[in-house]
Design an enzyme around this catalytic site. Structure first.
Site, PDB file in Angstrom:
ATOM      1  N   ARG A   1      30.787  29.684  30.483  1.00  0.00           N
ATOM      2  CA  ARG A   1      30.771  28.221  30.404  1.00  0.00           C
ATOM      3  C   ARG A   1      29.345  27.702  30.270  1.00  0.00           C
ATOM      4  O   ARG A   1      28.420  28.222  30.889  1.00  0.00           O
ATOM      5  CB  ARG A   1      31.405  27.598  31.651  1.00  0.00           C
TER       6      ARG A   1
ATOM      7  N   LYS B   1      43.953  26.160  36.713  1.00  0.00           N
ATOM      8  CA  LYS B   1      44.771  25.275  37.551  1.00  0.00           C
ATOM      9  C   LYS B   1      44.597  23.807  37.159  1.00  0.00           C
ATOM     10  O   LYS B   1      45.568  23.059  37.063  1.00  0.00           O
ATOM     11  CB  LYS B   1      44.404  25.444  39.030  1.00  0.00           C
TER      12      LYS B   1
ATOM     13  N   ARG C   1      44.450  26.669  50.995  1.00  0.00           N
ATOM     14  CA  ARG C   1      43.453  27.707  50.743  1.00  0.00           C
ATOM     15  C   ARG C   1      43.593  28.891  51.696  1.00  0.00           C
ATOM     16  O   ARG C   1      42.901  29.888  51.536  1.00  0.00           O
ATOM     17  CB  ARG C   1      42.045  27.132  50.842  1.00  0.00           C
TER      18      ARG C   1
ATOM     19  N   ARG D   1      25.469  26.388  34.435  1.00  0.00           N
ATOM     20  CA  ARG D   1      25.405  25.856  35.791  1.00  0.00           C
ATOM     21  C   ARG D   1      25.089  26.975  36.776  1.00  0.00           C
ATOM     22  O   ARG D   1      25.455  28.123  36.562  1.00  0.00           O
ATOM     23  CB  ARG D   1      26.741  25.213  36.185  1.00  0.00           C
TER      24      ARG D   1
ATOM     25  N   ARG E   1      32.422  33.914  44.562  1.00  0.00           N
ATOM     26  CA  ARG E   1      33.553  32.980  44.653  1.00  0.00           C
ATOM     27  C   ARG E   1      34.876  33.734  44.593  1.00  0.00           C
ATOM     28  O   ARG E   1      35.822  33.412  45.314  1.00  0.00           O
ATOM     29  CB  ARG E   1      33.483  31.961  43.510  1.00  0.00           C
TER      30      ARG E   1
END
Length: 211
Positions: A126, A16, A92, A155, A166
């Site tokens: 990542r 996004k 959301r 992370r 998530r």
């Protein structure tokens, strides 16, 4: 061509942000994200909402969600200051989607469609260079310098356990938004599994066709 009003939806890691930035540059419109809006207003007095904390900063520092009514107010203010925009991160949930209907008309609503396992692969791969802050991906965009590769870190919110949580939250709260817009005939699906450049071709075409 009038300044378009674009809403981009998709799960974590769907792209996004990347597509929103491209749209902002291509059409010379404001990229509005809930994160940016909250950071710009983190010390704003929100005691009028009888919320648990008096400023958004406290929610953010605690890792808690800022109340819907506060986010809606701040997004409404941000939208009122521009003609065209690309909105990323709001709504959301269905309640926020209904609020957005009352705020403004949207020209095109895009959903970057990516299956869950692909999203897990994207997010867990990542890595961050702690020295420079640059972001890499161990499969898609690894660093060329072996020294940089050795110091890369993952992370905390990119571990598989956190990523799947998530995605679970996304399914519970935001997927009903996808269904809401689909039932109203407003949603346009874009194959988000393509390369970012290929996705952008489809996004740009959808925006131009909506004008």
């Amino acid at each position: 061509m009038a300044e378009p009003r674009i809403l981009i939806l998709g799960g974590p890691g769907a792209g996004k942000g990347t597509q929103s930035r491209k749209a902002s540059e291509e059409f010379n419109i404001k990229h509005i994200t809930t994160g940016e809006v909250l950071r710009a207003n983190k010390d704003r007095d929100i005691s009028e909402f009888e919320s648990e904390y008096d400023v958004p900063r406290t929610y953010m520092d605690q890792g808690e969600l800022v109340p819907d009514e506060v986010v809606t107010l701040l997004v409404k203010e941000a939208l009122s200051q521009v003609n065209g925009f690309v909105l990323d991160g709001y709504p959301r949930n269905v309640e926020q989607a209904e609020e957005l209907n009352n705020m403004t008309d949207v020209d095109v609503i895009l959903y970057l469609d990516v299956d869950e396992e692909e999203l897990v692969q994207r997010l867990t791969g990542r890595r961050i260079d702690p020295k420079t802050g640059d972001t890499y991906h161990i499969e898609y965009s690894p660093p060329e310098d072996p020294e940089v590769e050795r110091r890369l870190e993952q992370r905390d919110d990119d571990t598989e356990e956190t990523v799947r949580e998530r995605l679970r939250v996304f399914r519970e709260t935001t997927e009903p938004v996808i269904e809401y817009y689909e039932e109203r005939g407003q949603l346009e699906r874009v194959d988000g599994k393509q390369s970012p450049d290929e996705v952008w071709v489809d996004v740009r075409k959808a925006v131009e066709n909506a004008q």
